[in-house]
Design a protein around this motif. Structure first.
Motif, PDB file in Angstrom:
ATOM      1  N   GLY A 144      46.454 -77.119  50.361  1.00  0.00           N
ATOM      2  CA  GLY A 144      46.761 -77.441  51.740  1.00  0.00           C
ATOM      3  C   GLY A 144      45.498 -77.417  52.570  1.00  0.00           C
ATOM      4  O   GLY A 144      44.666 -76.511  52.439  1.00  0.00           O
ATOM      5  N   THR A 145      45.317 -78.413  53.429  1.00  0.00           N
ATOM      6  CA  THR A 145      44.094 -78.536  54.214  1.00  0.00           C
ATOM      7  C   THR A 145      44.316 -78.345  55.706  1.00  0.00           C
ATOM      8  O   THR A 145      43.350 -78.173  56.456  1.00  0.00           O
ATOM      9  CB  THR A 145      43.448 -79.913  54.000  1.00  0.00           C
ATOM     10  OG1 THR A 145      44.324 -80.926  54.526  1.00  0.00           O
ATOM     11  CG2 THR A 145      43.199 -80.181  52.522  1.00  0.00           C
ATOM     12  N   GLY A 146      45.559 -78.428  56.150  1.00  0.00           N
ATOM     13  CA  GLY A 146      45.841 -78.377  57.576  1.00  0.00           C
ATOM     14  C   GLY A 146      45.796 -79.737  58.244  1.00  0.00           C
ATOM     15  O   GLY A 146      46.126 -79.858  59.422  1.00  0.00           O
ATOM     16  N   LEU A 147      45.397 -80.785  57.501  1.00  0.00           N
ATOM     17  CA  LEU A 147      45.335 -82.144  58.033  1.00  0.00           C
ATOM     18  C   LEU A 147      46.257 -83.039  57.208  1.00  0.00           C
ATOM     19  O   LEU A 147      46.175 -83.070  55.978  1.00  0.00           O
ATOM     20  CB  LEU A 147      43.905 -82.678  57.984  1.00  0.00           C
ATOM     21  CG  LEU A 147      42.878 -81.923  58.840  1.00  0.00           C
ATOM     22  CD1 LEU A 147      41.472 -82.427  58.559  1.00  0.00           C
ATOM     23  CD2 LEU A 147      43.205 -82.060  60.318  1.00  0.00           C
ATOM     24  N   ALA A 148      47.118 -83.800  57.891  1.00  0.00           N
ATOM     25  CA  ALA A 148      48.168 -84.550  57.210  1.00  0.00           C
ATOM     26  C   ALA A 148      47.618 -85.574  56.220  1.00  0.00           C
ATOM     27  O   ALA A 148      48.151 -85.730  55.122  1.00  0.00           O
ATOM     28  CB  ALA A 148      49.053 -85.242  58.253  1.00  0.00           C
ATOM     29  N   VAL A 149      46.543 -86.267  56.571  1.00  0.00           N
ATOM     30  CA  VAL A 149      46.030 -87.321  55.702  1.00  0.00           C
ATOM     31  C   VAL A 149      45.538 -86.758  54.375  1.00  0.00           C
ATOM     32  O   VAL A 149      45.693 -87.393  53.323  1.00  0.00           O
ATOM     33  CB  VAL A 149      44.911 -88.117  56.416  1.00  0.00           C
ATOM     34  CG1 VAL A 149      43.683 -87.254  56.687  1.00  0.00           C
ATOM     35  CG2 VAL A 149      44.528 -89.352  55.604  1.00  0.00           C
ATOM     36  N   PHE A 150      44.966 -85.551  54.380  1.00  0.00           N
ATOM     37  CA  PHE A 150      44.458 -84.945  53.149  1.00  0.00           C
ATOM     38  C   PHE A 150      45.537 -84.160  52.395  1.00  0.00           C
ATOM     39  O   PHE A 150      45.281 -83.713  51.277  1.00  0.00           O
ATOM     40  CB  PHE A 150      43.270 -84.036  53.463  1.00  0.00           C
ATOM     41  CG  PHE A 150      42.108 -84.770  54.059  1.00  0.00           C
ATOM     42  CD1 PHE A 150      41.512 -85.810  53.382  1.00  0.00           C
ATOM     43  CD2 PHE A 150      41.623 -84.437  55.309  1.00  0.00           C
ATOM     44  CE1 PHE A 150      40.447 -86.508  53.935  1.00  0.00           C
ATOM     45  CE2 PHE A 150      40.558 -85.122  55.878  1.00  0.00           C
ATOM     46  CZ  PHE A 150      39.976 -86.164  55.188  1.00  0.00           C
ATOM     47  N   THR A 428      55.411 -82.624  55.246  1.00  0.00           N
ATOM     48  CA  THR A 428      54.362 -83.583  55.595  1.00  0.00           C
ATOM     49  C   THR A 428      54.642 -84.942  54.966  1.00  0.00           C
ATOM     50  O   THR A 428      54.454 -85.987  55.607  1.00  0.00           O
ATOM     51  CB  THR A 428      52.981 -83.062  55.152  1.00  0.00           C
ATOM     52  OG1 THR A 428      52.782 -81.737  55.662  1.00  0.00           O
ATOM     53  CG2 THR A 428      51.868 -83.947  55.681  1.00  0.00           C
ATOM     54  N   PHE A 429      55.086 -84.957  53.713  1.00  0.00           N
ATOM     55  CA  PHE A 429      55.454 -86.226  53.082  1.00  0.00           C
ATOM     56  C   PHE A 429      56.690 -86.826  53.742  1.00  0.00           C
ATOM     57  O   PHE A 429      56.805 -88.057  53.842  1.00  0.00           O
ATOM     58  CB  PHE A 429      55.700 -86.031  51.581  1.00  0.00           C
ATOM     59  CG  PHE A 429      54.471 -86.225  50.738  1.00  0.00           C
ATOM     60  CD1 PHE A 429      54.005 -87.498  50.432  1.00  0.00           C
ATOM     61  CD2 PHE A 429      53.758 -85.125  50.270  1.00  0.00           C
ATOM     62  CE1 PHE A 429      52.860 -87.673  49.669  1.00  0.00           C
ATOM     63  CE2 PHE A 429      52.607 -85.309  49.496  1.00  0.00           C
ATOM     64  CZ  PHE A 429      52.161 -86.574  49.196  1.00  0.00           C
ATOM     65  N   ALA A 430      57.607 -85.972  54.202  1.00  0.00           N
ATOM     66  CA  ALA A 430      58.773 -86.482  54.931  1.00  0.00           C
ATOM     67  C   ALA A 430      58.339 -87.163  56.226  1.00  0.00           C
ATOM     68  O   ALA A 430      58.906 -88.196  56.613  1.00  0.00           O
ATOM     69  CB  ALA A 430      59.745 -85.341  55.222  1.00  0.00           C
ATOM     70  N   ARG A 431      57.320 -86.604  56.875  1.00  0.00           N
ATOM     71  CA  ARG A 431      56.783 -87.229  58.085  1.00  0.00           C
ATOM     72  C   ARG A 431      56.139 -88.571  57.752  1.00  0.00           C
ATOM     73  O   ARG A 431      56.284 -89.547  58.508  1.00  0.00           O
ATOM     74  CB  ARG A 431      55.756 -86.278  58.720  1.00  0.00           C
ATOM     75  CG  ARG A 431      54.938 -86.866  59.843  1.00  0.00           C
ATOM     76  CD  ARG A 431      55.787 -87.346  61.002  1.00  0.00           C
ATOM     77  NE  ARG A 431      54.954 -87.950  62.032  1.00  0.00           N
ATOM     78  CZ  ARG A 431      55.378 -88.833  62.918  1.00  0.00           C
ATOM     79  NH1 ARG A 431      56.645 -89.228  62.899  1.00  0.00           N
ATOM     80  NH2 ARG A 431      54.573 -89.331  63.828  1.00  0.00           N
ATOM     81  N   LEU A 432      55.433 -88.670  56.603  1.00  0.00           N
ATOM     82  CA  LEU A 432      54.849 -89.940  56.191  1.00  0.00           C
ATOM     83  C   LEU A 432      55.934 -90.971  55.938  1.00  0.00           C
ATOM     84  O   LEU A 432      55.808 -92.143  56.344  1.00  0.00           O
ATOM     85  CB  LEU A 432      54.002 -89.734  54.929  1.00  0.00           C
ATOM     86  CG  LEU A 432      53.388 -90.993  54.304  1.00  0.00           C
ATOM     87  CD1 LEU A 432      52.465 -91.696  55.301  1.00  0.00           C
ATOM     88  CD2 LEU A 432      52.625 -90.644  53.026  1.00  0.00           C
ATOM     89  N   ALA A 433      57.041 -90.561  55.271  1.00  0.00           N
ATOM     90  CA  ALA A 433      58.151 -91.468  55.037  1.00  0.00           C
ATOM     91  C   ALA A 433      58.754 -91.953  56.343  1.00  0.00           C
ATOM     92  O   ALA A 433      59.121 -93.121  56.481  1.00  0.00           O
ATOM     93  CB  ALA A 433      59.211 -90.782  54.178  1.00  0.00           C
ATOM     94  N   GLU A 434      58.812 -91.067  57.318  1.00  0.00           N
ATOM     95  CA  GLU A 434      59.331 -91.433  58.645  1.00  0.00           C
ATOM     96  C   GLU A 434      58.438 -92.490  59.297  1.00  0.00           C
ATOM     97  O   GLU A 434      58.925 -93.455  59.915  1.00  0.00           O
ATOM     98  CB  GLU A 434      59.422 -90.190  59.512  1.00  0.00           C
ATOM     99  CG  GLU A 434      59.919 -90.424  60.934  1.00  0.00           C
ATOM    100  CD  GLU A 434      59.851 -89.163  61.762  1.00  0.00           C
ATOM    101  OE1 GLU A 434      59.639 -89.272  62.988  1.00  0.00           O
ATOM    102  OE2 GLU A 434      59.978 -88.054  61.187  1.00  0.00           O
ATOM    103  N   CYS A 435      57.119 -92.317  59.180  1.00  0.00           N
ATOM    104  CA  CYS A 435      56.182 -93.291  59.753  1.00  0.00           C
ATOM    105  C   CYS A 435      56.307 -94.646  59.068  1.00  0.00           C
ATOM    106  O   CYS A 435      56.114 -95.705  59.703  1.00  0.00           O
ATOM    107  CB  CYS A 435      54.752 -92.786  59.624  1.00  0.00           C
ATOM    108  SG  CYS A 435      54.381 -91.330  60.611  1.00  0.00           S
ATOM    109  N   LEU A 436      56.636 -94.650  57.781  1.00  0.00           N
ATOM    110  CA  LEU A 436      56.793 -95.887  57.025  1.00  0.00           C
ATOM    111  C   LEU A 436      58.143 -96.533  57.230  1.00  0.00           C
ATOM    112  O   LEU A 436      58.375 -97.681  56.826  1.00  0.00           O
ATOM    113  CB  LEU A 436      56.564 -95.620  55.533  1.00  0.00           C
ATOM    114  CG  LEU A 436      55.137 -95.287  55.102  1.00  0.00           C
ATOM    115  CD1 LEU A 436      55.104 -94.738  53.691  1.00  0.00           C
ATOM    116  CD2 LEU A 436      54.239 -96.503  55.229  1.00  0.00           C
ATOM    117  N   GLY A 437      59.062 -95.765  57.821  1.00  0.00           N
ATOM    118  CA  GLY A 437      60.395 -96.295  58.059  1.00  0.00           C
ATOM    119  C   GLY A 437      61.252 -96.370  56.813  1.00  0.00           C
ATOM    120  O   GLY A 437      62.116 -97.256  56.695  1.00  0.00           O
ATOM    121  N   VAL A 438      61.037 -95.452  55.873  1.00  0.00           N
ATOM    122  CA  VAL A 438      61.832 -95.451  54.631  1.00  0.00           C
ATOM    123  C   VAL A 438      62.596 -94.132  54.505  1.00  0.00           C
ATOM    124  O   VAL A 438      62.312 -93.168  55.174  1.00  0.00           O
ATOM    125  CB  VAL A 438      60.944 -95.652  53.396  1.00  0.00           C
ATOM    126  CG1 VAL A 438      60.280 -97.000  53.471  1.00  0.00           C
ATOM    127  CG2 VAL A 438      59.879 -94.568  53.267  1.00  0.00           C
TER     128      VAL A 438
END
Length: 438
Positions: A144-150, A428-438
């Motif tokens: 874990g890095t504390g930054l979503a992209v990493f 965090t991956f759930a947030r990425l899925a939300e941004c992708l609309g899936v």
């Protein structure tokens, strides 16, 4: 406390020698001296001490011949005279201890804040060999890095070695401070090579902050220091990292920057008679960089520690093909590119996701997470390919379903890259899925 005092005492006793070889200066030039009387005892890379009119100076042996020993002085050499005594000190070494955590130290193991500093009981060489390649462990778990992209698109794992490629003023130091504060690690070792003095204090007090400094060792050599000192900073920092790794700890190693290390090595190499070839850099610079990078990574002992390393490279005009960037990129396990245009529009960290690669994939993530990462890259790639048309208003909605999906996802994806991580990797991956609309 008594144990630390005893370690410092043992270190002091260990460095005492009943007899040391002493030579005399036979010739002095600006930056180098010729010493007679040490030809049979000195080895290349050994350090020396000499007493000059303006104080005590150090240096490094760069050439040995029948005529004497050529020494590169760690300073201007002002005050040096023919006949001054020169004491041979041997190979450079350092004696780290837990008391170094939370401190700012120079490349010679001396505190930069004027307070006392305890040393360990035993010394470590600055130029140690990398662990045996056939005995090293594979990558460890995701960090874990504390930054979503990493934590999603560009994941980092324990023992990985990554390069951050950036021009000046694009947010490189800020990113390093965020990783030092937020990454899951036992101790961080941070090397600041060739930084301005004001920037060192600003990095320690503001960018790193009290929270980050409390678990860090900062090794600093400012831009006014001689090339021997600036080059030594990275070696000292790596030796400190190896000390904690051998104790079974997970170490985060941050080097800022390899470019300034290479520039310092170039000055030393040219002074020793080596020719320049790679855009002014000597041929030996490639080996020096690769040898340093190989010392990081997973340890050899079962159950031992690891060094997760992040090396920064200054790339002028975003030229990823310049020699230092090209050398380092070829030996690392991933690279992160910071883009000036992204920084200029106010998004930090200014990571160019499409030009960045983490070589721990796909093994660091499960099948569902890898699918999300691939989809995110596809959306960002489709938008990047058509961005000029989109911004100019030339793209007609419905012309390409892939581009339509990228346009819908782009604002959320671009914002996601600058977000902090959620409470868990799954969130965090759930947030990425939300941004992708899936």
């Amino acid at each position: 406390m008594h144990g630390r005092s005893l370690d410092t005492l043992l270190h002091g006793i260990g460095t005492l020698k009943p007899v040391r070889s002493v030579g005399r200066i036979a010739q002095a030039a600006r930056g180098t001296i010729l010493v007679e009387g040490l030809e049979q005892e000195a080895a290349l890379g050994d350090t020396i001490h000499l007493s000059a009119r303006d104080g005590r100076l150090g240096g490094e042996v760069i050439d040995i011949s029948d005529a004497g020993v050529r020494v590169l002085v760690d300073g201007s050499g002002d005050g040096v005279r023919i006949g001054d005594p020169v004491t041979l000190m041997g190979a450079p070494a350092i004696a780290p201890s837990d008391d170094w955590i939370g401190r700012v130290i120079d490349p010679y193991g001396q505190p930069m804040d004027g307070c006392g500093l305890a040393h360990g009981a035993s010394e470590r060489p600055l130029r140690a060999a990398a662990p045996n390649a056939t005995q090293r462990r594979p990558f460890g778990a995701r960090i874990g890095t504390g930054l979503a992209v990493f934590d999603t698109i560009l994941p980092l794992v324990r023992g990985q070695r990554v390069g951050v490629f950036s021009g000046s003023g694009v947010g490189k130091s800020t990113l390093l401070g965020q990783l030092a504060r937020g990454m899951e690690t036992d101790v961080a070792v941070i090397a600041l090579v060739g930084e301005r003095g004001r920037e060192v204090r600003d990095f320690v007090e503001n960018t790193l902050g009290p929270e980050g400094l409390a678990r860090s060792v900062v090794i600093a050599a400012t831009s006014d220091k001689p090339p021997l000192t600036r080059r030594r900073a990275l070696w000292t920092a790596m030796s400190v990292a190896e000390h904690f790794r051998d104790q079974g700890r997970h170490v985060l190693f941050l080097a800022d920057s390899v470019t300034r290390f290479a520039e310092a090595h170039r000055e030393v190499a040219l002074a020793s008679g080596e020719t320049s070839s790679l855009r002014g850099y000597p041929p030996s610079v490639a080996h020096q960089i690769m040898a340093l990078a190989e010392r990081a990574g997973p340890g050899a002992a079962k159950g031992g520690g690891d060094i997760t390393a992040i090396f920064t490279v200054l790339v002028a005009g975003s030229d990823m093909e310049e020699p230092i960037a090209d050398i380092l990129r070829g030996v690392l396990d991933g690279h992160i590119v910071l883009d000036r245009q992204i920084a200029e529009r106010g998004r930090f960290p200014a990571v160019d996701v499409l030009r960045s690669v983490s070589r721990c994939l796909p093994g660091a993530c499960n099948e569902q997470e890898n699918a999300l990462i691939r989809l995110a890259r596809q959306r960002m790639g489709a938008y990047d390919k058509s961005e000029m048309m989109i911004q100019a208003g030339l793209y007609a909605a419905g012309s390409d379903p892939e581009v339509d999906a990228a346009i819908r996802a782009w604002p959320a994806l671009d914002g996601f890259v600058s977000e902090r991580s959620r409470s868990s990797p799954e969130d965090t991956f759930a947030r990425l899925a939300e941004c992708l609309g899936v």
